[in-house]
Design a protein around this motif. Sequence first.
Motif, PDB file in Angstrom:
ATOM      1  N   PRO A  42       0.899   6.817  60.776  1.00 39.01           N
ATOM      2  CA  PRO A  42       0.928   7.089  59.329  1.00 39.01           C
ATOM      3  C   PRO A  42       1.857   6.126  58.596  1.00 39.01           C
ATOM      4  O   PRO A  42       2.918   5.758  59.095  1.00 39.01           O
ATOM      5  CB  PRO A  42       1.427   8.534  59.246  1.00 39.01           C
ATOM      6  CG  PRO A  42       2.156   8.771  60.530  1.00 39.01           C
ATOM      7  CD  PRO A  42       1.478   7.927  61.556  1.00 39.01           C
ATOM      8  N   HIS A  43       1.412   5.741  57.401  1.00 38.46           N
ATOM      9  CA  HIS A  43       2.198   4.845  56.550  1.00 38.46           C
ATOM     10  C   HIS A  43       2.226   5.422  55.132  1.00 38.46           C
ATOM     11  O   HIS A  43       1.216   5.431  54.442  1.00 38.46           O
ATOM     12  CB  HIS A  43       1.593   3.438  56.513  1.00 38.46           C
ATOM     13  CG  HIS A  43       1.529   2.759  57.841  1.00 38.46           C
ATOM     14  ND1 HIS A  43       2.597   2.091  58.404  1.00 38.46           N
ATOM     15  CD2 HIS A  43       0.503   2.651  58.731  1.00 38.46           C
ATOM     16  CE1 HIS A  43       2.247   1.593  59.573  1.00 38.46           C
ATOM     17  NE2 HIS A  43       0.981   1.920  59.798  1.00 38.46           N
ATOM     18  N   HIS A  44       3.367   5.945  54.735  1.00 36.73           N
ATOM     19  CA  HIS A  44       3.596   6.383  53.347  1.00 36.73           C
ATOM     20  C   HIS A  44       2.494   7.332  52.860  1.00 36.73           C
ATOM     21  O   HIS A  44       1.905   7.138  51.800  1.00 36.73           O
ATOM     22  CB  HIS A  44       3.717   5.176  52.427  1.00 36.73           C
ATOM     23  CG  HIS A  44       4.822   4.236  52.811  1.00 36.73           C
ATOM     24  ND1 HIS A  44       6.150   4.520  52.577  1.00 36.73           N
ATOM     25  CD2 HIS A  44       4.793   3.019  53.436  1.00 36.73           C
ATOM     26  CE1 HIS A  44       6.904   3.522  53.029  1.00 36.73           C
ATOM     27  NE2 HIS A  44       6.099   2.599  53.561  1.00 36.73           N
ATOM     28  N   ILE A  45       2.238   8.354  53.655  1.00 34.05           N
ATOM     29  CA  ILE A  45       1.286   9.391  53.247  1.00 34.05           C
ATOM     30  C   ILE A  45       1.973  10.278  52.209  1.00 34.05           C
ATOM     31  O   ILE A  45       3.052  10.827  52.459  1.00 34.05           O
ATOM     32  CB  ILE A  45       0.835  10.219  54.468  1.00 34.05           C
ATOM     33  CG1 ILE A  45       0.076   9.316  55.447  1.00 34.05           C
ATOM     34  CG2 ILE A  45      -0.033  11.384  54.032  1.00 34.05           C
ATOM     35  CD1 ILE A  45      -0.340  10.029  56.723  1.00 34.05           C
ATOM     36  N   LYS A  46       1.325  10.444  51.072  1.00 34.06           N
ATOM     37  CA  LYS A  46       1.940  11.181  49.967  1.00 34.06           C
ATOM     38  C   LYS A  46       1.667  12.686  50.094  1.00 34.06           C
ATOM     39  O   LYS A  46       0.528  13.100  50.300  1.00 34.06           O
ATOM     40  CB  LYS A  46       1.410  10.669  48.625  1.00 34.06           C
ATOM     41  CG  LYS A  46       1.821   9.231  48.331  1.00 34.06           C
ATOM     42  CD  LYS A  46       1.319   8.785  46.971  1.00 34.06           C
ATOM     43  CE  LYS A  46       1.771   7.350  46.690  1.00 34.06           C
ATOM     44  NZ  LYS A  46       1.302   6.883  45.363  1.00 34.06           N
ATOM     45  N   LYS A  70      -0.971  21.616  44.175  1.00 32.23           N
ATOM     46  CA  LYS A  70      -2.400  21.689  44.481  1.00 32.23           C
ATOM     47  C   LYS A  70      -3.204  20.771  43.567  1.00 32.23           C
ATOM     48  O   LYS A  70      -4.186  20.145  44.006  1.00 32.23           O
ATOM     49  CB  LYS A  70      -2.895  23.133  44.347  1.00 32.23           C
ATOM     50  CG  LYS A  70      -2.347  24.072  45.404  1.00 32.23           C
ATOM     51  CD  LYS A  70      -2.893  25.486  45.188  1.00 32.23           C
ATOM     52  CE  LYS A  70      -2.402  26.433  46.268  1.00 32.23           C
ATOM     53  NZ  LYS A  70      -2.927  27.817  46.075  1.00 32.23           N
ATOM     54  N   SER A  71      -2.810  20.682  42.309  1.00 28.26           N
ATOM     55  CA  SER A  71      -3.509  19.792  41.377  1.00 28.26           C
ATOM     56  C   SER A  71      -3.368  18.340  41.796  1.00 28.26           C
ATOM     57  O   SER A  71      -4.300  17.544  41.627  1.00 28.26           O
ATOM     58  CB  SER A  71      -2.964  19.995  39.963  1.00 28.26           C
ATOM     59  OG  SER A  71      -3.208  21.311  39.504  1.00 28.26           O
ATOM     60  N   ALA A  72      -2.211  17.979  42.354  1.00 28.99           N
ATOM     61  CA  ALA A  72      -2.020  16.608  42.827  1.00 28.99           C
ATOM     62  C   ALA A  72      -2.984  16.281  43.961  1.00 28.99           C
ATOM     63  O   ALA A  72      -3.506  15.166  44.058  1.00 28.99           O
ATOM     64  CB  ALA A  72      -0.574  16.415  43.278  1.00 28.99           C
ATOM     65  N   VAL A  73      -3.242  17.266  44.825  1.00 33.66           N
ATOM     66  CA  VAL A  73      -4.209  17.055  45.899  1.00 33.66           C
ATOM     67  C   VAL A  73      -5.609  16.918  45.313  1.00 33.66           C
ATOM     68  O   VAL A  73      -6.385  16.040  45.725  1.00 33.66           O
ATOM     69  CB  VAL A  73      -4.144  18.209  46.919  1.00 33.66           C
ATOM     70  CG1 VAL A  73      -5.225  18.052  47.973  1.00 33.66           C
ATOM     71  CG2 VAL A  73      -2.772  18.264  47.569  1.00 33.66           C
ATOM     72  N   ASP A  87      -3.787  12.399  44.099  1.00 27.21           N
ATOM     73  CA  ASP A  87      -2.462  11.806  44.018  1.00 27.21           C
ATOM     74  C   ASP A  87      -1.648  12.111  45.266  1.00 27.21           C
ATOM     75  O   ASP A  87      -0.594  11.495  45.499  1.00 27.21           O
ATOM     76  CB  ASP A  87      -1.717  12.334  42.784  1.00 27.21           C
ATOM     77  CG  ASP A  87      -2.350  11.848  41.488  1.00 27.21           C
ATOM     78  OD1 ASP A  87      -2.935  10.749  41.501  1.00 27.21           O
ATOM     79  OD2 ASP A  87      -2.273  12.562  40.476  1.00 27.21           O
ATOM     80  N   ALA A  88      -2.102  13.076  46.063  1.00 30.98           N
ATOM     81  CA  ALA A  88      -1.443  13.443  47.314  1.00 30.98           C
ATOM     82  C   ALA A  88      -2.512  13.925  48.278  1.00 30.98           C
ATOM     83  O   ALA A  88      -3.599  14.349  47.864  1.00 30.98           O
ATOM     84  CB  ALA A  88      -0.390  14.529  47.087  1.00 30.98           C
ATOM     85  N   ALA A  97     -18.358  14.092  46.514  1.00 28.02           N
ATOM     86  CA  ALA A  97     -18.754  15.213  47.354  1.00 28.02           C
ATOM     87  C   ALA A  97     -17.766  16.371  47.296  1.00 28.02           C
ATOM     88  O   ALA A  97     -18.177  17.539  47.281  1.00 28.02           O
ATOM     89  CB  ALA A  97     -18.927  14.741  48.801  1.00 28.02           C
ATOM     90  N   TYR A  98     -16.454  16.070  47.248  1.00 19.17           N
ATOM     91  CA  TYR A  98     -15.473  17.135  47.429  1.00 19.17           C
ATOM     92  C   TYR A  98     -14.337  17.178  46.412  1.00 19.17           C
ATOM     93  O   TYR A  98     -13.691  18.215  46.263  1.00 19.17           O
ATOM     94  CB  TYR A  98     -14.845  17.013  48.826  1.00 19.17           C
ATOM     95  CG  TYR A  98     -15.823  17.150  49.959  1.00 19.17           C
ATOM     96  CD1 TYR A  98     -16.544  18.331  50.145  1.00 19.17           C
ATOM     97  CD2 TYR A  98     -16.028  16.105  50.852  1.00 19.17           C
ATOM     98  CE1 TYR A  98     -17.448  18.465  51.192  1.00 19.17           C
ATOM     99  CE2 TYR A  98     -16.921  16.231  51.904  1.00 19.17           C
ATOM    100  CZ  TYR A  98     -17.634  17.411  52.073  1.00 19.17           C
ATOM    101  OH  TYR A  98     -18.517  17.537  53.107  1.00 19.17           O
ATOM    102  N   LEU A  99     -14.065  16.071  45.738  1.00 20.40           N
ATOM    103  CA  LEU A  99     -12.823  15.991  44.971  1.00 20.40           C
ATOM    104  C   LEU A  99     -13.038  15.911  43.471  1.00 20.40           C
ATOM    105  O   LEU A  99     -12.214  15.356  42.744  1.00 20.40           O
ATOM    106  CB  LEU A  99     -11.996  14.795  45.467  1.00 20.40           C
ATOM    107  CG  LEU A  99     -11.584  14.893  46.943  1.00 20.40           C
ATOM    108  CD1 LEU A  99     -10.985  13.588  47.431  1.00 20.40           C
ATOM    109  CD2 LEU A  99     -10.597  16.043  47.150  1.00 20.40           C
TER     110      LEU A  99
END
Length: 481
Positions: free
Chosen positions: A51-55, A92-95, A99-100, A296-298
Amino acid sequence: MAHTFRTPAIPRRRSSLAPTARTLAENLWLPALFLAGLLFSYLVAFHQPAPHHIKVAVAASPQSTAQLQDNLDRAAPGAFDLMPVGTLRDAKSAVARQDAVAALEPQGNSFQLYGAKADGAALESVVLNAFTGAAQHTGKALHFHELVPTLPGDGLGSTGTYAALACTLPCYFVVIGMQRAVGFNRRRQCLTFLGCGVLIGGLSYVFSVYGLHALPEHPLLLLYLFLLTQAVALTAYGLVPFFGRFFPGVAATLFMLLGMPSSGGTVPVAMVPGFFRFLHPILPLGNAVDALRSVAYLGNTKLTRPTLALTGWAVGGLVLILLGWVKQRWKLRAQEAPDKASTLQPAPVDDPSMELPAPTSLTPHHHHFGEQQPLLVGRVVDDYEFPMAGAILTVTTGHGRELLRARTDANGEYAATGLPDGYVLVLVSRPEHMPSARRVLIDASRTTTQDFQLTPLRKPGSPVNGGAVGITPTQERPERH
C-alpha cells in the motif's frame, strides 16, 4: 629447373553470422518485447504489492487521528494517509465521493471500519488487515461494515476491469488485421473501427450485465466501453504510418504491457510502484476501469478525468491519422517531382520490410479466405494480344531497390501484394522481347491493374523498329472494392 607449385587459394566463405543475427532480430523482436514487458512490467508491478498512501477518512479529532497515524506509520510507513473529518456521516460521504477508500470511527473500546468493496476486494482486504492490527495493538475491537457492496455476480469487484480488457485486446487485433484489407481506404477503415467498437463494446456490456449479472444495467457503462474501443483502435491505427511494421509493438506496450499493470484492476493502483501509479490517470485502460467503477457503484462521481482522457486518446488517434495522410501526400509529391540531385546520388529509402505485409507474389485468381488480397494485378501479351507465359515481372522502388520478382502464369497474368504505398517501378521482361517498364502508383485502398505488351526484338534483316527501354506513361485501371 625446379618448379614451385603453389596451392590455389581457397576463397574464404563469408560468415553468415551477421545476416542470421539480423534476420532473427527482424523477426523475433515482438516476442522479445513481450518477454521484456512481462518481466519488467507485470512482474515488477505485481510481485510484491504494498500500500502507498491509501486515504482513510476518520471521524475523530485531529489529535486522535494524528496519534492513530503514528501507530500506522510505525507498522507500515507511508501506507496510509488518515484524514480527520467531523462526523461519521462526513467520513462515509468521503468514501462515496471517492475521496477516501474507507471510513473509520473510533468508538470507546472499538473501531468501526466502513469499507468499499466496489474499489476492489484486494484493496478492502488490505485496509481491513491493517486496521485489525492497529486495533489489536491498542487493545480495541474492530467491527467491519460493508459500505459500498458489489453485485452478487461481481464478488471481487473486478468485472469492470475484464470488461474493459475485453474491449482493448480485440480492437488492437482489429487494427492489425485491417492492415491486410485491400480495398479499404482510411475512411473505410475508420468506419470499420467505429462499427467494431459498437459491436465489441455492446457484447461486453450485454454479457457482463445480462449474462453474468456482474454489472448494473446502466447506459453510461456502454458509453465508456465504446470510448475505450475508439481510444485503442484509432490511436493504434494512427501509429501505423509512423512506425510501420513496428506499430504492433508500440501499441501493445501502451495498451497492454503498461496499461494492465497501471489499470488498478487486478492489483489496486495504490499498491503498485510509483511509475505505474503515474501512468494510471494517463493510459486508456486505467481511466476506463475508474469510469466503470464509478458508474456501477459510486454514483457517477469523479468522471471528469476518465471522460477527458478517453476522449483525448480517441481525438489524438484521429489527429495521428490525419498527420499520416499528410505524410503520405508529401511522400507522393516527392516521388512525382524528384530532386535532380537524387539522380546523381540515390537518397535513402524506406526498408520494404517495414511495410505490412511484406511484398509477395500471388497466384492470379486463386485467393482463399484468410489469404492476402492482391494490390497489383495485370496481364502480359505480345503484339497479337496472345498471353505470354513465363514473363518475368520485377518490382522495385523508385531508387532501384528490388521489392519482389514474379512470373506470369499460363494466361500471362500476375498478381502481387504487400507493396508500399506510393510509386514503384514495374519492369517486365522475356527472352527475345524488348523489356517494358512503367511507373505505377500503389494505393492500399484499391487493387491496381497494369497490363503490358512486349514487342519481339529485331531479327537480322528486319527493319529497325525497336529502341532503348524507356519509362512509358502509367496506364492504370484501378479496381475499387
